[in-house]
Design an enzyme around this catalytic site. Sequence first.
Site, PDB file in Angstrom:
ATOM      1  N   ASP A 198      -9.725   2.540   8.000  1.00  0.00           N
ATOM      2  CA  ASP A 198     -10.125   1.296   7.341  1.00  0.00           C
ATOM      3  C   ASP A 198     -10.784   0.311   8.308  1.00  0.00           C
ATOM      4  O   ASP A 198     -11.156  -0.783   7.910  1.00  0.00           O
ATOM      5  CB  ASP A 198      -8.916   0.638   6.660  1.00  0.00           C
ATOM      6  CG  ASP A 198      -9.306  -0.073   5.377  1.00  0.00           C
ATOM      7  OD1 ASP A 198     -10.388   0.229   4.841  1.00  0.00           O
ATOM      8  OD2 ASP A 198      -8.541  -0.927   4.918  1.00  0.00           O
ATOM      9  N   ARG A 258     -12.340  -8.567   3.628  1.00  0.00           N
ATOM     10  CA  ARG A 258     -13.437  -9.472   3.269  1.00  0.00           C
ATOM     11  C   ARG A 258     -13.183 -10.899   3.743  1.00  0.00           C
ATOM     12  O   ARG A 258     -14.126 -11.675   3.888  1.00  0.00           O
ATOM     13  CB  ARG A 258     -13.670  -9.434   1.754  1.00  0.00           C
ATOM     14  CG  ARG A 258     -12.546  -9.997   0.915  1.00  0.00           C
ATOM     15  CD  ARG A 258     -12.674  -9.617  -0.549  1.00  0.00           C
ATOM     16  NE  ARG A 258     -12.506  -8.188  -0.763  1.00  0.00           N
ATOM     17  CZ  ARG A 258     -12.612  -7.589  -1.945  1.00  0.00           C
ATOM     18  NH1 ARG A 258     -12.900  -8.295  -3.016  1.00  0.00           N
ATOM     19  NH2 ARG A 258     -12.440  -6.290  -2.054  1.00  0.00           N
ATOM     20  N   LYS A 262       0.827  -1.199   0.000  1.00  0.00           N
ATOM     21  CA  LYS A 262       0.000   0.000   0.000  1.00  0.00           C
ATOM     22  C   LYS A 262       0.862   1.249   0.000  1.00  0.00           C
ATOM     23  O   LYS A 262       0.392   2.317  -0.318  1.00  0.00           O
ATOM     24  CB  LYS A 262      -0.891   0.017   1.240  1.00  0.00           C
ATOM     25  CG  LYS A 262      -1.902  -1.089   1.268  1.00  0.00           C
ATOM     26  CD  LYS A 262      -3.287  -0.750   0.867  1.00  0.00           C
ATOM     27  CE  LYS A 262      -3.952   0.450   1.322  1.00  0.00           C
ATOM     28  NZ  LYS A 262      -5.306   0.526   0.753  1.00  0.00           N
ATOM     29  N   ASP A 285      -4.375  -7.032  -0.305  1.00  0.00           N
ATOM     30  CA  ASP A 285      -4.998  -5.797   0.158  1.00  0.00           C
ATOM     31  C   ASP A 285      -6.516  -5.947   0.241  1.00  0.00           C
ATOM     32  O   ASP A 285      -7.192  -5.097   0.796  1.00  0.00           O
ATOM     33  CB  ASP A 285      -4.629  -4.630  -0.761  1.00  0.00           C
ATOM     34  CG  ASP A 285      -5.068  -3.291  -0.186  1.00  0.00           C
ATOM     35  OD1 ASP A 285      -5.027  -3.140   1.050  1.00  0.00           O
ATOM     36  OD2 ASP A 285      -5.463  -2.405  -0.963  1.00  0.00           O
TER      37      ASP A 285
END
Length: 218
Positions: free
Chosen positions: A14, A78, A1, A74
């Site tokens: 986040d 989920r 990132k 990244d």
Amino acid sequence: KAGAGSMIELMKFDMGGSAAVLGAAQAVGSLAPEGVQVDFIVAACENMLSDKAMRPGDILTASNGKTIEVLNTDAEGRLTLADALIYAEKLNPDKIVDLATLTGACIISLGNEYAGMWSDNDELAAELLDSAKGSGEKMWRMPLVESYKEELKSKIADLKNVGGRAGGSITAALFLKEFVTKTPWAHIDMAGPVWDAKAGGSTGYGVRTLVDFVSKQA
């Protein structure tokens, strides 16, 4: 990132979905609406680099036995959220709602003011949209395009954790849908409205919608 435009220094937002869940839990606990039971689940884990970190191409087995080919490390939120959904359904709820700052693709689609909402149940979707509108939080229902599931097919696992570049927020929602089998479910991607860049801080998006939604279930 890391790198120009990566927003690595802002990754504290986040965890905005988990923060909204905890904020709603505190508010609902204080209000104590009668006749409704709510389970608040946060799939928290460490996300720092280490010698145990996943690598692109690794296979992860979810708690329900489904295997996931991790092509993008990244797209990690989920993976924990999938197990949270599996756990939630084991509690035999009437409805499941998840919130996450899941995709940058949702920001590309809806900008910084609107959250995207996906649901396989029209009644649940309508309830959430009504609560969002009444709470002053902007939300837009997005499509669950079943044909896009082709993007998640893997040759070495049950599914991949990402699809192609196109429709990224939709394929992310379809990924999560794979871990809810029978319960009416909705997914809210709040990556856009979670952060106020001008103020330099978080907005608390989602708390008011969730509290209103729960209160109306009583």
